[in-house]
Design an enzyme around this catalytic site. Structure first.
Site, PDB file in Angstrom:
ATOM      1  N   HIS A 122     -14.323 -30.407 -73.254  1.00 36.66           N
ATOM      2  CA  HIS A 122     -15.769 -30.895 -73.701  1.00 36.66           C
ATOM      3  C   HIS A 122     -16.703 -30.602 -72.796  1.00 36.66           C
ATOM      4  O   HIS A 122     -17.697 -30.649 -72.471  1.00 36.66           O
ATOM      5  CB  HIS A 122     -16.211 -31.656 -75.300  1.00 36.66           C
ATOM      6  N   HIS A 285     -17.975 -23.035 -81.384  1.00 29.54           N
ATOM      7  CA  HIS A 285     -16.682 -24.175 -80.521  1.00 29.54           C
ATOM      8  C   HIS A 285     -15.695 -23.774 -80.058  1.00 29.54           C
ATOM      9  O   HIS A 285     -15.491 -24.544 -78.859  1.00 29.54           O
ATOM     10  CB  HIS A 285     -16.176 -25.333 -81.795  1.00 29.54           C
ATOM     11  N   ASP A 289     -14.851 -24.494 -75.977  1.00 32.69           N
ATOM     12  CA  ASP A 289     -13.215 -25.006 -75.938  1.00 32.69           C
ATOM     13  C   ASP A 289     -12.815 -24.223 -74.585  1.00 32.69           C
ATOM     14  O   ASP A 289     -12.977 -24.389 -74.100  1.00 32.69           O
ATOM     15  CB  ASP A 289     -12.607 -25.072 -77.154  1.00 32.69           C
ATOM     16  N   HIS A 312      -6.495 -23.863 -77.027  1.00 31.45           N
ATOM     17  CA  HIS A 312      -6.167 -24.742 -75.328  1.00 31.45           C
ATOM     18  C   HIS A 312      -4.783 -23.958 -74.682  1.00 31.45           C
ATOM     19  O   HIS A 312      -4.774 -23.634 -73.863  1.00 31.45           O
ATOM     20  CB  HIS A 312      -5.979 -26.074 -75.815  1.00 31.45           C
TER      21      HIS A 312
END
Length: 351
Positions: A122, A285, A289, A312
């Protein structure tokens, strides 16, 4: 023909036929006679002053003080664990990512047994959204504070410190050919891709098969050149499902999470009293990310990123695959900032 605004790295081949400025192998600018000053090029950025925030880590729940400090040109963004007897510094690169379960975690050399910095995505997304190149990030614990669960608080913090142009050209990683990773099949299929693009654009599609998520937007494309990162992306919060809370806490995760910093979803609805900040906050979001994960390259990227159900782990694998193929990218500076979209060339206005 409109001249190409990008300048090429000497390490990638002979001098460009159009005579653009280039980077020498040691990173110094070699300029043409009469080509002007560094200020004519797109410049690197840092903070004008130091700034601080205190919060808790969303997973460890530990109190942490975050200090953001200006850094000199070509320093890059560096995390420092200043709570340790011997402070540990971790410069950004794809190879220092040592864990991607629920967040992006860094450690020197990617060694999972070394001191860590967790949940960096973030803050790095905010840095990328404001075009920051050089920054020292000091932490008094192993996890970046979650603050409100989005990048908006970090954007506010960074802009409150002020952003300063530096006397050095901004260096970009320009993707020259498509790079893609695909994993799984059928319902488990996920993929992520980087393609050549003169700017930075991201597209993401989610698929959760959950009633509360499915009734929101499932796909978003965002162009960083629009200059709308703060308004369109930064406020999108992280999210989680109430059914997973016990499992996560048994694994030492989510200990600092609450409805103050996480969108919580039960079997059918969003539990947060204020609801969603965007109609498509979940997928936005994921773009937030991805911007943070791609910032692990250590330089801003010029490319079109697209993904389906990525996270991720896959984002980091994609970045590693790009950086391992020296024919897939080059390092460039911008010769004519006026021809770039404003979101990439202009300082974002303060709040």
């Amino acid at each position: 023909m409109i001249p190409n605004p990008f300048t090429l790295s000497l390490s990638k081949g002979p001098r460009d036929a159009m005579g653009f400025d280039r980077l020498s192998p040691n990173g110094e600018i070699r300029r043409r006679a009469g080509s002007g000053t560094i200020a004519a090029m797109l410049q690197q950025r840092t903070l004008k002053s130091m700034t601080r925030a205190v919060g808790v880590g969303v997973h460890g729940g530990q109190r942490v003080e975050l200090t953001l400090r200006p850094a000199p040109p070509d320093h890059g963004i560096v995390f420092r664990r200043v709570d340790l007897p011997q402070p540990v510094a971790i410069p950004l690169s794809a190879e220092v990512v040592s864990d991607t379960r629920m967040a992006t975690t860094l450690s020197p050399g990617g060694d999972p047994g070394a001191p860590k910095v967790k949940t960096v995505e973030h803050l790095l997304s905010a840095c990328a959204g404001l075009g920051l190149d050089n920054l020292v990030i000091d932490l008094t614990a192993e996890e970046v504070p979650i603050l409100d669960g989005s990048a908006a608080s970090f954007v506010y913090l960074l802009q409150s410190a002020g952003i300063e142009l530096q006397d050095a050209p901004k260096r970009f990683i320009r993707v020259k050919k498509p790079v893609e990773l695909r994993e799984g099949e059928g319902e488990r299929l996920m993929w992520a891709r980087l393609e050549p693009f003169e700017g930075y654009k991201l597209s993401f599609e989610i698929e959760f098969h959950h009633p509360a998520v499915d009734q929101t937007g499932q796909r978003v494309t965002f162009d960083m050149g629009s200059g709308n990162y703060k308004r369109e992306i930064a406020r999108a919060r992280t999210f989680g499902f109430s059914k997973d809370v016990d499992m996560m806490r048994a694994r030492g995760l989510g200990l600092g999470g609450s409805m103050d910093n996480v969108i919580v979803v039960d079997e059918s609805k969003v539990l947060n009293a204020e609801g969603l900040r965007y109609d498509d906050e979940f997928v936005k979001h994921k773009i937030l990310d991805a911007i943070g994960d791609m910032a692990m390259a250590g330089r801003p990227i010029l490319a079109a990123y697209s993904a389906f159900k990525s996270g991720h782990a896959l984002n980091n694998k994609l970045l590693r695959k790009l950086m391992a193929d020296t024919d897939a990218y080059d390092i460039v500076t911008i010769d004519d900032p006026s021809r770039l979209p404003r979101g990439l060339s202009e300082l974002a206005p303060a709040w």
